[in-house]
Enzyme design. Structure first.
Site, PDB file in Angstrom:
ATOM      1  N   SER A   1       3.703  -1.277 -12.078  1.00 57.13           N
ATOM      2  CA  SER A   1       2.702  -1.071 -12.943  1.00 57.13           C
ATOM      3  C   SER A   1       1.765  -2.427 -13.268  1.00 57.13           C
ATOM      4  O   SER A   1       1.445  -2.340 -14.267  1.00 57.13           O
ATOM      5  CB  SER A   1       3.130  -0.108 -14.274  1.00 57.13           C
ATOM      6  OG  SER A   1       3.318   1.166 -13.697  1.00 57.13           O
TER       7      SER A   1
ATOM      8  N   HIS B   1      13.034  -1.736  -0.464  1.00 60.32           N
ATOM      9  CA  HIS B   1      12.243  -1.206  -1.876  1.00 60.32           C
ATOM     10  C   HIS B   1      12.830  -0.140  -2.409  1.00 60.32           C
ATOM     11  O   HIS B   1      13.842   0.449  -1.675  1.00 60.32           O
ATOM     12  CB  HIS B   1      10.753  -0.798  -1.361  1.00 60.32           C
ATOM     13  CG  HIS B   1       9.766  -0.525  -2.358  1.00 60.32           C
ATOM     14  ND1 HIS B   1       9.884   0.674  -3.077  1.00 60.32           N
ATOM     15  CD2 HIS B   1       8.999  -1.273  -3.151  1.00 60.32           C
ATOM     16  CE1 HIS B   1       9.058   0.721  -3.912  1.00 60.32           C
ATOM     17  NE2 HIS B   1       8.268  -0.347  -3.912  1.00 60.32           N
TER      18      HIS B   1
ATOM     19  N   GLY C   1       5.013   2.828 -10.519  1.00 63.68           N
ATOM     20  CA  GLY C   1       4.097   3.812 -10.493  1.00 63.68           C
ATOM     21  C   GLY C   1       4.004   4.840 -11.780  1.00 63.68           C
ATOM     22  O   GLY C   1       3.619   5.941 -11.778  1.00 63.68           O
TER      23      GLY C   1
ATOM     24  N   GLY D   1       1.757  -2.349  -6.163  1.00 67.25           N
ATOM     25  CA  GLY D   1       1.519  -1.056  -5.622  1.00 67.25           C
ATOM     26  C   GLY D   1       0.083  -0.360  -5.712  1.00 67.25           C
ATOM     27  O   GLY D   1      -0.676  -0.585  -4.991  1.00 67.25           O
ATOM     28  N   GLY D   2       0.036   0.540  -6.799  1.00 70.56           N
ATOM     29  CA  GLY D   2      -1.057   1.555  -6.821  1.00 70.56           C
ATOM     30  C   GLY D   2      -2.263   0.562  -7.014  1.00 70.56           C
ATOM     31  O   GLY D   2      -3.658   0.844  -6.580  1.00 70.56           O
TER      32      GLY D   2
ATOM     33  N   TRP E   1       0.805  -1.223  -0.079  1.00 70.31           N
ATOM     34  CA  TRP E   1      -0.104   0.036  -0.105  1.00 70.31           C
ATOM     35  C   TRP E   1       1.016   1.157   0.070  1.00 70.31           C
ATOM     36  O   TRP E   1       0.205   2.277  -0.217  1.00 70.31           O
ATOM     37  CB  TRP E   1      -0.759   0.116   1.104  1.00 70.31           C
ATOM     38  CG  TRP E   1      -1.901  -1.112   1.302  1.00 70.31           C
ATOM     39  CD1 TRP E   1      -2.252  -2.061   0.609  1.00 70.31           C
ATOM     40  CD2 TRP E   1      -3.070  -0.940   2.386  1.00 70.31           C
ATOM     41  NE1 TRP E   1      -3.053  -2.806   0.648  1.00 70.31           N
ATOM     42  CE2 TRP E   1      -3.767  -2.268   2.084  1.00 70.31           C
ATOM     43  CE3 TRP E   1      -3.426  -0.308   3.381  1.00 70.31           C
ATOM     44  CZ2 TRP E   1      -4.798  -2.718   2.585  1.00 70.31           C
ATOM     45  CZ3 TRP E   1      -4.552  -0.698   4.061  1.00 70.31           C
ATOM     46  CH2 TRP E   1      -5.260  -1.941   3.668  1.00 70.31           C
TER      47      TRP E   1
END
Ligand code: 13P
Length: 250
Positions: A212, A95, A173, A233-234, A11
């Site tokens: 992504s 990360h 991202g 992620g997103g 997150w």
């Protein structure tokens, strides 16, 4: 060797208490019956709440970072035993955002990997090159350096107790995901490099792709021989999107 696929949601520094309730509720409901393992890695402060929400569910809990130190006078840091106490199974280490924005070098990342293992938790080691490094033809050299730092610190069989995530920085991202072939090439390189130290460890090592990943591109990535799931992620912030990725993993 069969490797159970893993889809982990990172997150990052997003969410809220109320949002976590809604998101985790939907993920728990939607992840039922999947053969892939699913994990969520919320910000530290939401771990106790998310732990409650995951009770009785096969969805695993993870943290995004950890101190390499034992508990003590380290203001603002979080120690590995605290994460164990909260039933975290996974801990992301190294990360690229932490490497780039918080100056975490290979030695610190290796220390964190070792500290997580010593606690009986599973480190997810992130590796990956920047666009500049890729353009300079240095992808394999960079990934090898990041990987070797950990293998030299803990040994290859201990590396095998963790998970590796290949996350090309230029794909994080940005909406610009690596093609399945580009990702597979680096995943195969990682597995080969580990195999040169321990063939059995390499065969069982889960190597996730991150950068992504969406519901629409996950299937193509997960179809590749050496891609064993994703670090998301997103898209992990949107239940339907995250679940579509989880379903693509099995
Ligand atoms: P995005 O999926 O938002 O590109 O982030 C990937 C990532 O960094 C997961 O750790």
């Amino acid at each position: 060797m069969t490797r159970r696929r893993l889809v982990a949601g990172n997150w990052k520094m997003n969410g809220s208490l109320a949002g976590a309730d809604a998101l985790v509720g939907a993920v728990v409901a939607g992840a039922k019956g999947l053969s892939a393992e699913v994990a969520v890695c919320p910000p530290f402060v939401y771990l106790p709440r998310v732990r409650e929400l995951l009770r009785g569910s096969p969805v695993a809990l993870g943290a995004q970072n950890v101190s390499r130190e034992d508990p003590g006078a380290f203001t603002g840091e979080i120690a590995a035993p605290m994460l164990r106490e909260l039933d975290c199974k996974y801990v992301i280490v190294g990360h690229s955002e932490r490497r780039a924005l918080y100056a975490e070098g290979d030695a610190m990342v290796a220390d964190k990997f070792a500290r997580v293992l010593r606690e009986g938790l599973v480190p997810i080691l992130c590796v990956g090159e920047s666009l500049e490094e890729r353009d300079a033809g240095r992808t394999e050299a960079v990934v090898a350096r990041q990987l070797d730092a950990v293998v030299e610190r803990v040994g290859v069989s201990e590396l095998g107790k963790g998970v590796v995530a290949y996350e090309p920085v230029w794909a994080i991202g940005t909406g610009r995901t690596a093609t399945p072939e580009q990702a597979q090439q680096v995943h195969a390189f990682i597995r080969g490099r580990v195999a040169s130290r321990g063939a059995e460890v390499a065969a069982g090592l889960r190597i996730l792709y991150g950068g992504s990943v969406k519901g629409s591109n996950a299937g193509g990535l997960f179809a590749m021989a050496d891609i064993d799931g994703g670090l998301i992620g997103g898209a992990s912030l949107v239940a339907d999107e995250f679940l579509a990725i989880c379903r693509a993993a099995g």
